[in-house]
Design a protein around this motif. Structure first.
Motif, mmCIF file in Angstrom:
data_model
loop_
_atom_site.group_PDB
_atom_site.id
_atom_site.type_symbol
_atom_site.label_atom_id
_atom_site.label_comp_id
_atom_site.label_asym_id
_atom_site.label_seq_id
_atom_site.Cartn_x
_atom_site.Cartn_y
_atom_site.Cartn_z
ATOM 1 N N GLY A 17 -39.107 -8.563 -22.307
ATOM 2 C CA GLY A 17 -39.364 -7.332 -21.562
ATOM 3 C C GLY A 17 -40.814 -7.263 -21.112
ATOM 4 N N THR A 18 -41.703 -7.800 -21.941
ATOM 5 C CA THR A 18 -43.126 -7.812 -21.579
ATOM 6 C C THR A 18 -43.346 -8.638 -20.313
ATOM 7 O OG1 THR A 18 -43.564 -7.753 -23.958
ATOM 8 C CG2 THR A 18 -45.437 -8.188 -22.518
ATOM 9 N N ALA A 19 -42.645 -9.778 -20.218
ATOM 10 C CA ALA A 19 -42.717 -10.604 -19.008
ATOM 11 C C ALA A 19 -42.242 -9.805 -17.796
ATOM 12 C CB ALA A 19 -41.875 -11.867 -19.183
ATOM 13 N N ALA A 22 -37.318 -0.198 -21.109
ATOM 14 C CA ALA A 22 -36.979 -1.169 -22.165
ATOM 15 C C ALA A 22 -36.128 -0.556 -23.277
ATOM 16 C CB ALA A 22 -38.250 -1.756 -22.765
ATOM 17 N N GLU A 23 -36.415 0.718 -23.600
ATOM 18 C CA GLU A 23 -35.723 1.351 -24.728
ATOM 19 C C GLU A 23 -34.519 2.175 -24.266
ATOM 20 O OE1 GLU A 23 -38.798 3.561 -26.790
ATOM 21 O OE2 GLU A 23 -39.973 1.741 -27.161
ATOM 22 N N ALA A 24 -34.302 2.212 -22.959
ATOM 23 C CA ALA A 24 -33.341 3.178 -22.408
ATOM 24 C C ALA A 24 -32.147 2.517 -21.738
ATOM 25 C CB ALA A 24 -34.065 4.087 -21.422
ATOM 26 N N ASN A 32 -34.266 -6.005 -31.682
ATOM 27 C CA ASN A 32 -34.102 -4.631 -32.173
ATOM 28 C C ASN A 32 -33.701 -3.666 -31.079
ATOM 29 O OD1 ASN A 32 -36.450 -4.817 -30.750
ATOM 30 N ND2 ASN A 32 -37.710 -3.739 -32.239
ATOM 31 N N LYS A 33 -33.393 -4.142 -29.888
ATOM 32 C CA LYS A 33 -33.090 -3.232 -28.786
ATOM 33 C C LYS A 33 -31.581 -2.951 -28.700
ATOM 34 C CE LYS A 33 -37.264 -2.403 -27.671
ATOM 35 N NZ LYS A 33 -38.217 -3.048 -26.780
ATOM 36 N N MET A 34 -31.164 -2.204 -27.678
ATOM 37 C CA MET A 34 -29.767 -1.767 -27.589
ATOM 38 C C MET A 34 -28.797 -2.947 -27.536
ATOM 39 S SD MET A 34 -27.789 0.784 -27.606
ATOM 40 C CE MET A 34 -28.637 2.328 -27.299
#
Ligand SMILES: *Cc1c(COP(=O)(O)O)cnc(C)c1O
Length: 391
Positions: free
Chosen positions: A58-60, A164-166, A190-192
């Motif tokens: 996600g950072t990329a 990223a978290e949604a 650890n994400k969805m």
């Protein structure tokens, strides 16, 4: 003792089939049929004709999104202060400066009023406009994105949504991450949903997708040999990891429903509690995925003005006490993100804040919410918290 984590990866059982396919066809490289099919799955999932580029993290995706906005050396980009460092660190990779803006109390996300104040002031101070606006959907909660987009359009400053978290959160029925010019996804463990590690950039069209792919694959020009006119990155998702992603997509909606059901359990349990308040959507048109359920402790102590004695901001006593009590029972919990403008590494960055996110950081806590968390785990967690606040 059973260990309970905030959000652990959970496999559908379909992942190995796609991974096996990658091995059988020898596509053990950062491109291939799983990558293409995963991107198509994601494009279908978010809708709106958007294009998706699968990446190594996600950072990329944030990094390539900022490049897409034209962020470069000496530029400024407005970032939500209340977030994880990956939302703003890529600005530094590009030689730019993040300008931090505070949150409003309802969604905990970018405050449209402070956003406009910040834009006006940056134009006055530097003589030029910030290159972009990066709102975040903390813990899956939608922001006031219509208001943010209105400001974006009025000042002609494009938006990169850190979604990223949604994954799968809705605003007026539309998936978040599809409102601005760019949006992002994260498939960290650890994400969805997960690809072990991975992410994606949501692009407005084929042309911007092509440009993101170009930078994600070392910026190689169209020649039979390696010609470089730009600096590129090695950011594509591996075809093996994309196989995990395809398997995860078969259960993505089940995961989201599970997180939402757990949030409902916490909400019901704390509904008439005088101290514990569950963070829920402030508007009926916001449908969070509740990636992590979050609570705040509302007491005189937790709401008292904070005096920094030189060591930086810390969570309040009640948060620390609750974390300890949960941890003794094998249950993981975590304070909210410590705002970026309070991070030592960003102490010199300009910021437009009013104490709201500092206060939330002091009194907030993230609770177990993932697909491995059972109803019994949630009940145990609730009972421990209730006991701590009664003391
Ligand atoms: C997880 C996360 C990211 C980055 O994702 P990675 O895949 O871990 O690189 C970015 N922004 C926010 C708000 C996140 O929570």
């Amino acid at each position: 003792m059973r260990k309970v984590y905030l959000c652990l990866a959970h496999m559908s059982g379909n992942e190995m089939k796609y991974i096996q396919e990658a091995f059988d066809t020898n596509w053990v490289v950062p491109l291939g049929p799983n990558v293409n099919a995963f991107e198509e799955d994601l494009e279908r999932f978010i809708g709106g004709g958007k294009k998706v580029v699968a990446l190594a993290s996600g950072t990329a995706a944030v990094h390539l999104g900022m490049i897409g906005l034209g962020v470069g050396k000496g530029d400024e980009i407005i970032c939500q202060s209340f977030t994880f460092a990956a939302s703003c660190n890529p600005a530094i990779y590009l030689g730019a400066t993040p300008v931090f803006v505070g949150s409003e109390e309802k969604t905990w996300n970018l405050d449209p009023n402070k956003l406009e104040d910040a834009i006006k002031d940056r134009i006055k101070v530097t003589g030029k406009k910030p290159k972009g606006i990066v709102p975040v959907y903390m813990y899956g909660m939608p922001a006031y994105i219509d208001e943010i987009m209105e400001i974006s359009q009025r000042y002609e400053i494009p938006v990169l949504e850190d979604s990223a978290e949604a994954f799968g959160s809705l605003y007026k029925g539309k998936v978040v991450g599809t409102f601005g010019k760019y949006g992002i996804m994260s498939f960290n463990g650890n994400k969805m949903i997960t690809t072990s590690g991975g992410g994606a950039l949501i692009c407005p069209d084929e042309e911007t997708k092509r440009q993101a792919m170009f930078y994600a694959t070392q910026a190689r020009e169209d020649k039979p040999y390696y010609l470089h006119e730009k600096i590129g990155y090695n950011y594509r998702l591996s075809n093996v990891c994309a196989g995990i992603g395809r398997g995860q997509m078969t259960v993505a909606n089940d995961h989201i429903r599970h997180h939402q059901r757990i949030a409902k359990m916490y909400e019901t349990a704390f509904a008439d509690n005088e101290i514990v308040r569950m963070h829920v959507a402030p508007e009926s048109y916001m449908e969070p995925n509740y990636w992590l359920s979050t609570i705040t402790f509302e007491t005189k102590e937790t709401n008292a003005p904070y005096i920094d004695e030189g060591n930086g901001i810390e969570p309040c006593e009640m948060v620390l006490k609750t974390m300890k009590a949960l941890s003794e029972e094998g249950i993981e919990s975590r304070p909210l993100w410590r705002p970026m403008h309070t991070q030592p590494v960003y102490k010199d960055a300009p910021s437009y804040v009013d104490g709201t996110c500092e206060k939330l950081f002091r009194k907030g806590l993230c609770l177990p919410s993932g697909p491995c968390v059972t109803d019994e785990d949630v009940e145990r967690t609730i009972n421990i918290i209730k006991k701590v606040v009664k003391q």
